[in-house]
Design a protein around this motif. Structure first.
Motif, mmCIF file in Angstrom:
data_model
loop_
_atom_site.group_PDB
_atom_site.id
_atom_site.type_symbol
_atom_site.label_atom_id
_atom_site.label_comp_id
_atom_site.label_asym_id
_atom_site.label_seq_id
_atom_site.Cartn_x
_atom_site.Cartn_y
_atom_site.Cartn_z
ATOM 1 N N ALA A 8 45.159 36.044 44.236
ATOM 2 C CA ALA A 8 45.745 35.157 45.238
ATOM 3 C C ALA A 8 46.574 34.060 44.570
ATOM 4 O O ALA A 8 47.655 33.711 45.047
ATOM 5 N N PHE A 9 46.085 33.532 43.458
ATOM 6 C CA PHE A 9 46.822 32.497 42.726
ATOM 7 C C PHE A 9 48.145 33.046 42.199
ATOM 8 O O PHE A 9 49.198 32.429 42.361
ATOM 9 N N VAL A 10 48.099 34.218 41.577
ATOM 10 C CA VAL A 10 49.316 34.826 41.034
ATOM 11 C C VAL A 10 50.276 35.185 42.163
ATOM 12 O O VAL A 10 51.481 34.968 42.071
ATOM 13 N N GLY A 11 49.754 35.725 43.263
ATOM 14 C CA GLY A 11 50.598 36.051 44.409
ATOM 15 C C GLY A 11 51.268 34.827 44.997
ATOM 16 O O GLY A 11 52.434 34.877 45.402
ATOM 17 N N ASP A 12 50.565 33.723 45.037
ATOM 18 C CA ASP A 12 51.150 32.476 45.534
ATOM 19 C C ASP A 12 52.269 31.999 44.614
ATOM 20 O O ASP A 12 53.317 31.564 45.084
ATOM 21 N N ARG A 13 52.069 32.112 43.316
ATOM 22 C CA ARG A 13 53.110 31.713 42.355
ATOM 23 C C ARG A 13 54.344 32.610 42.492
ATOM 24 O O ARG A 13 55.469 32.129 42.429
ATOM 25 N N ILE A 14 54.129 33.898 42.669
ATOM 26 C CA ILE A 14 55.248 34.825 42.847
ATOM 27 C C ILE A 14 55.980 34.520 44.147
ATOM 28 O O ILE A 14 57.205 34.576 44.209
ATOM 29 N N GLY A 22 56.297 33.821 52.102
ATOM 30 C CA GLY A 22 55.655 32.514 52.149
ATOM 31 C C GLY A 22 54.437 32.439 51.247
ATOM 32 O O GLY A 22 54.030 33.427 50.631
ATOM 33 N N GLY A 23 53.823 31.269 51.160
ATOM 34 C CA GLY A 23 52.673 31.073 50.287
ATOM 35 C C GLY A 23 51.474 31.899 50.684
ATOM 36 O O GLY A 23 50.836 32.533 49.854
ATOM 37 N N ALA A 24 51.145 31.908 51.976
ATOM 38 C CA ALA A 24 49.987 32.679 52.427
ATOM 39 C C ALA A 24 50.246 34.177 52.295
ATOM 40 O O ALA A 24 49.345 34.942 51.915
ATOM 41 N N THR A 25 51.465 34.603 52.578
ATOM 42 C CA THR A 25 51.803 36.015 52.435
ATOM 43 C C THR A 25 51.728 36.425 50.972
ATOM 44 O O THR A 25 51.226 37.498 50.641
ATOM 45 N N GLY A 26 52.206 35.574 50.084
ATOM 46 C CA GLY A 26 52.131 35.860 48.656
ATOM 47 C C GLY A 26 50.700 35.954 48.169
ATOM 48 O O GLY A 26 50.363 36.821 47.357
ATOM 49 N N ALA A 27 49.841 35.077 48.677
ATOM 50 C CA ALA A 27 48.432 35.129 48.298
ATOM 51 C C ALA A 27 47.791 36.428 48.783
ATOM 52 O O ALA A 27 47.015 37.058 48.057
ATOM 53 N N ALA A 28 48.128 36.854 49.996
ATOM 54 C CA ALA A 28 47.589 38.111 50.518
ATOM 55 C C ALA A 28 48.098 39.300 49.703
ATOM 56 O O ALA A 28 47.347 40.225 49.398
ATOM 57 N N VAL A 29 49.373 39.263 49.327
ATOM 58 C CA VAL A 29 49.937 40.339 48.502
ATOM 59 C C VAL A 29 49.237 40.371 47.148
ATOM 60 O O VAL A 29 48.950 41.445 46.615
ATOM 61 N N THR A 35 43.452 44.582 44.209
ATOM 62 C CA THR A 35 42.598 45.674 44.675
ATOM 63 C C THR A 35 43.204 47.027 44.313
ATOM 64 O O THR A 35 42.506 47.928 43.857
ATOM 65 N N VAL A 36 44.510 47.171 44.500
ATOM 66 C CA VAL A 36 45.179 48.432 44.186
ATOM 67 C C VAL A 36 45.116 48.701 42.692
ATOM 68 O O VAL A 36 44.831 49.834 42.269
ATOM 69 N N LEU A 37 45.372 47.692 41.864
ATOM 70 C CA LEU A 37 45.319 47.884 40.419
ATOM 71 C C LEU A 37 43.918 48.256 39.946
ATOM 72 O O LEU A 37 43.762 49.023 39.000
ATOM 73 N N ARG A 38 42.908 47.724 40.593
ATOM 74 C CA ARG A 38 41.539 48.033 40.216
ATOM 75 C C ARG A 38 41.218 49.501 40.466
ATOM 76 O O ARG A 38 40.444 50.119 39.739
#
Length: 90
Positions: A8-14, A22-29, A35-38
């Protein structure tokens, strides 16, 4: 749990660096990406990383060539303008 927080932190930065996200969308991404990488296998991760690297090199090369070439041609589609209604003749 820690992986989701980091994702979520990395997604927010991206999202802050990317327009249209947006910030919340980036955190969700970021959470979804973690999860996908795992769940991906190691060869799939390597292929994804190599593909991203090659795509970046290709797009960088295309943008560098575009700066030295002629500018793009403007659209030939006529613009819609408001036309005045013809006056009624009595």
């Amino acid at each position: 749990m820690i992986g989701k927080i980091i994702g979520a932190f990395v997604g927010d930065r991206i999202a802050k660096q990317t327009s249209g996200v947006g910030g919340a969308t980036g955190a969700a991404v970021g959470v979804v990406a973690a999860t996908v990488l795992r769940r991906m296998s190691l060869p799939a991760m390597l292929a994804l990383g190599a593909g991203g690297y090659l795509a970046k090199r290709y797009f960088d090369r295309q943008s560098a060539q575009g700066e030295t070439s002629t500018p793009p041609v403007a659209s030939t589609v006529p613009r819609k303008t408001k036309t005045a209604k013809p006056a009624k003749v009595a």
